[in-house]
Design a protein around this motif. Structure first.
Motif, PDB file in Angstrom:
ATOM      1  N   TYR A 196       1.705  -3.189   5.641  1.00 35.19           N
ATOM      2  CA  TYR A 196       2.474  -3.265   4.435  1.00 35.19           C
ATOM      3  C   TYR A 196       3.928  -2.590   4.434  1.00 35.19           C
ATOM      4  O   TYR A 196       3.792  -1.624   5.440  1.00 35.19           O
ATOM      5  CB  TYR A 196       1.836  -3.143   3.255  1.00 35.19           C
ATOM      6  N   SER A 238       4.293  -7.230   3.582  1.00 32.13           N
ATOM      7  CA  SER A 238       4.826  -7.351   2.151  1.00 32.13           C
ATOM      8  C   SER A 238       5.657  -8.211   1.556  1.00 32.13           C
ATOM      9  O   SER A 238       6.075  -8.388   0.500  1.00 32.13           O
ATOM     10  CB  SER A 238       5.381  -5.987   1.661  1.00 32.13           C
ATOM     11  N   GLN A 267     -14.269  -0.053  -2.693  1.00 38.39           N
ATOM     12  CA  GLN A 267     -13.352   1.002  -2.202  1.00 38.39           C
ATOM     13  C   GLN A 267     -14.006   2.552  -2.550  1.00 38.39           C
ATOM     14  O   GLN A 267     -14.055   3.360  -1.668  1.00 38.39           O
ATOM     15  CB  GLN A 267     -11.960   1.100  -2.702  1.00 38.39           C
ATOM     16  N   THR A 292       0.154   1.268   8.319  1.00 40.23           N
ATOM     17  CA  THR A 292      -0.081   0.036   7.337  1.00 40.23           C
ATOM     18  C   THR A 292       0.608  -1.250   7.724  1.00 40.23           C
ATOM     19  O   THR A 292       1.630  -1.084   8.395  1.00 40.23           O
ATOM     20  CB  THR A 292       0.493   0.630   5.971  1.00 40.23           C
ATOM     21  N   LYS A 304       0.957  -1.062   0.031  1.00 43.74           N
ATOM     22  CA  LYS A 304       0.104  -0.172   0.064  1.00 43.74           C
ATOM     23  C   LYS A 304       0.792   1.241  -0.081  1.00 43.74           C
ATOM     24  O   LYS A 304       0.936   1.844   1.066  1.00 43.74           O
ATOM     25  CB  LYS A 304      -0.894  -0.216   1.250  1.00 43.74           C
ATOM     26  N   GLU A 323       0.128   3.847  -4.129  1.00 43.32           N
ATOM     27  CA  GLU A 323      -1.305   3.819  -3.823  1.00 43.32           C
ATOM     28  C   GLU A 323      -1.842   4.584  -2.850  1.00 43.32           C
ATOM     29  O   GLU A 323      -3.177   4.550  -2.616  1.00 43.32           O
ATOM     30  CB  GLU A 323      -1.303   2.433  -2.951  1.00 43.32           C
ATOM     31  N   ARG A 324      -1.282   5.400  -2.436  1.00 44.61           N
ATOM     32  CA  ARG A 324      -1.886   6.628  -1.730  1.00 44.61           C
ATOM     33  C   ARG A 324      -0.897   7.821  -1.499  1.00 44.61           C
ATOM     34  O   ARG A 324       0.253   7.483  -1.500  1.00 44.61           O
ATOM     35  CB  ARG A 324      -2.221   6.122  -0.007  1.00 44.61           C
ATOM     36  N   LYS A 338      -6.155   1.876   2.958  1.00 47.35           N
ATOM     37  CA  LYS A 338      -5.504   1.112   3.982  1.00 47.35           C
ATOM     38  C   LYS A 338      -5.120  -0.360   3.268  1.00 47.35           C
ATOM     39  O   LYS A 338      -4.386  -1.073   3.376  1.00 47.35           O
ATOM     40  CB  LYS A 338      -6.406   0.648   5.252  1.00 47.35           C
ATOM     41  N   GLU A 339      -6.269  -0.686   2.317  1.00 48.72           N
ATOM     42  CA  GLU A 339      -6.016  -2.022   1.759  1.00 48.72           C
ATOM     43  C   GLU A 339      -5.690  -1.952   0.040  1.00 48.72           C
ATOM     44  O   GLU A 339      -5.796  -0.894  -0.366  1.00 48.72           O
ATOM     45  CB  GLU A 339      -7.414  -2.759   1.612  1.00 48.72           C
ATOM     46  N   GLU A 340      -4.696  -2.710  -0.260  1.00 48.56           N
ATOM     47  CA  GLU A 340      -4.300  -2.595  -1.626  1.00 48.56           C
ATOM     48  C   GLU A 340      -5.683  -2.371  -2.581  1.00 48.56           C
ATOM     49  O   GLU A 340      -6.395  -3.274  -2.671  1.00 48.56           O
ATOM     50  CB  GLU A 340      -3.368  -3.897  -1.954  1.00 48.56           C
ATOM     51  N   SER A 341      -5.349  -1.746  -3.411  1.00 46.92           N
ATOM     52  CA  SER A 341      -6.456  -1.346  -4.578  1.00 46.92           C
ATOM     53  C   SER A 341      -5.934  -2.197  -5.790  1.00 46.92           C
ATOM     54  O   SER A 341      -7.040  -2.644  -6.529  1.00 46.92           O
ATOM     55  CB  SER A 341      -6.580   0.025  -4.993  1.00 46.92           C
TER      56      SER A 341
END
Ligand code: NAD
Length: 461
Positions: free
Chosen positions: A386, A432, A317, A384, A233, A267-268, A358-361
């Motif tokens: 990850y 990860s 999401q 996170t 993430k 991812e963010r 928070k969660e992998e997209s």
């Protein structure tokens, strides 16, 4: 006999139906690999290197056709398929060039008739269960150094990249790697599970955290050497002294390249409040300029998602982010099919109560959050489970160092993102994964260090 159906994710059409492996065929192939490995390990390193060099020649020779196969089965835009294959060449060169120095025996003591020596021997028969998003990269990160160091490899490509997996096998065999030394398996999860049930000396996995956990449980009690390269993430922080325009362009690419399906996709994003609005405007403008369409077209930047199931993850999401007050600037919905299409999506006003942060997209979607300064950014980046990559955009090397040295991640980026180098170790903190590919560590990991204690006979003269 069961079969594996390959669909084109751009239009849903079946492009191949392959005979799949089963428990019995996997067991036979594993036994053959076990029998063949010692002779492969006994061949001089230069012979194994020559095989991998010829494999590289094959990739160069057939690059265009290999790129088309990759695009047809994964939906990767064709220019990106070519980029992956061209990028692979440097990785092969690195592994071939470094195999001898990394695996050379080393004398660590030599005095008084006593010699101590470290030797590197192959693990033996290793399993490689692989992902689809960069099948040439993640496959060859294991396959090439494993073969160079004298291992036999049982290779289970993703069911979403099996045609590419078969091409890898064809080119390796054509290059002189014996069929029982490099053994491709065809099938989905159950074939991977059948591989885990064999006597193997190492298991190298790339894929999701959920599957990684299952694999760790399956082999844990047998003390099989295990490497897991899992999801992320990955955060980036844009400081107030960064140029919002160039940072936005770089990060839009980092978030959306390969339709957002990279393990190290951005991812963010956290943006300092002083430049937040300028950054956001430039980011949204860049994303709106990305060409979405047929992945075979030269100008396409965003293609379909490879896996239809991921559309549901993105929908969830988006719904959650909207319900919790995030601001949608573009996208936020599926695109008409057939095929697995999702509009590139940008949210601002995101926060850590949202799955989006928070969660992998693993898709073309990004959340942007405003922060007051470096302390808040570091805290959020570390919030996170990850820890694959993390980045900072600022002209100040000192500031980047101060921020990044406090972030828990295996790869750190200053003014860049979504980047992998054959010379640097690739690894993840936390969920990860465990273990390292690439770099000299990613060669050594396919060997076992063996200790020699050598005492010369007393001089009888
Ligand atoms: P996945 O976990 O669904 O599948 C990966 C592989 O595991 C496939 O070959 C699949 O057939 C196999 N598999 C599934 N169930 C199994 C079981 N029970 N036993 C044995 N094998 C089984 O992952 P995916 O969708 O192929 O890949 C996407 C994920 O991979 C993302 O989370 C991404 O972040 C991650 N990834 C990580 C890296 C990295 O370097 N860290 C690189 C690429 C992808």
């Amino acid at each position: 006999m069961s079969t594996l159906r390959i669909l084109n994710p751009a239009n849903g059409e079946a492009i191949a139906e392959l005979a799949a492996d089963d428990q019995a065929s996997v067991a036979i192939k594993a036994a053959a690999a076990r029998a063949a490995q010692p002779a492969w390990a006994a061949r001089p390193l230069d012979e194994r290197k020559a095989c991998l060099d010829r494999f590289r020649d094959g990739v160069v020779r057939e690059l265009e056709q290999l790129a088309v196969t990759l695009t047809r089965e994964t939906g990767k835009p064709i220019r990106m398929s070519r980029n992956e294959l061209n990028g692979l060449l440097a990785r092969i060169d690195f592994f071939v060039g470094m195999a001898a120095p990394v695996t050379a025996s080393e004398t660590v003591l030599d005095e008084g008739g006593m010699q101590e020596r470290i030797e590197h021997v192959p693990l033996g028969v290793v399993g490689n269960i692989s992902a689809w998003n960069y099948p040439w990269f993640v496959g060859c990160n294991v396959i090439v150094p494993a073969l160079l160091t004298g291992n036999a490899v049982l290779y289970k490509p993703s069911e979403y990249a099996t045609l590419t997996g078969r091409e890898i096998a064809r080119l390796l065999h054509h290059a002189g790697v014996p069929r029982d030394v490099f053994v491709p398996l065809v099938g989905a999860g159950p074939v991977g599970a059948a591989l885990l049930a064999q006597k193997i000396d190492g298991l190298f996995f790339t894929g999701s955290h959920a599957t990684g956990l299952r694999i760790a449980q399956a082999v844990g009690s047998r003390f099989v050497k295990l490497q897991l390269e899992l999801g992320g993430k990955d955060p980036t922080y844009v400081c107030d002294d960064a140029d919002p325009q160039s940072a936005a362009q770089s990060l839009a690419d980092g978030a959306m390249y390969n339709t957002g399906q990279s393990c190290c996709s951005v991812e963010r994003i956290y943006v300092h409040e002083k430049i937040h609005d300028a950054f956001l405007a430039a980011f949204v403008e860049t994303v709106k300029g990305f060409a979405v369409g047929d992945p075979m077209r030269e100008d396409t930047y965003i293609g379909p998602l490879t896996r239809a199931a991921q559309l549901d993850v993105l929908d969830a999401q988006v719904a959650d982010a909207k319900a919790q007050g995030a601001t949608l600037h573009t996208g936020g919905h599926r695109l008409p099919g057939p095929g697995n299409w999702y509009a590139p999506t940008v949210f601002s006003n995101a926060h850590h109560g949202m799955a989006l942060m928070k969660e992998e997209s693993f898709g073309p979607i990004i959340g942007i959050q405003k922060v007051a300064g470096d302390e808040e950014a570091v805290r959020l980046m570390n919030d996170t489970r990850y820890g694959l990559t993390a980045g900072v955009y600022t002209p100040s090397g000192e500031r980047a160092q101060a921020v990044l040295s406090r972030v828990q991640a295996g790869s750190l980026y200053w003014n860049c993102c979504d980047r992998v180098s054959p010379r640097l170790p690739w690894s993840g903190f936390g969920d990860s994964g465990i273990g390292v590919t690439l770099s000299t560590y990613g060669i050594e990991t396919f060997t076992r260090p063996r200790a020699w204690h050598l005492k010369s006979p007393p001089d009888r003269a």
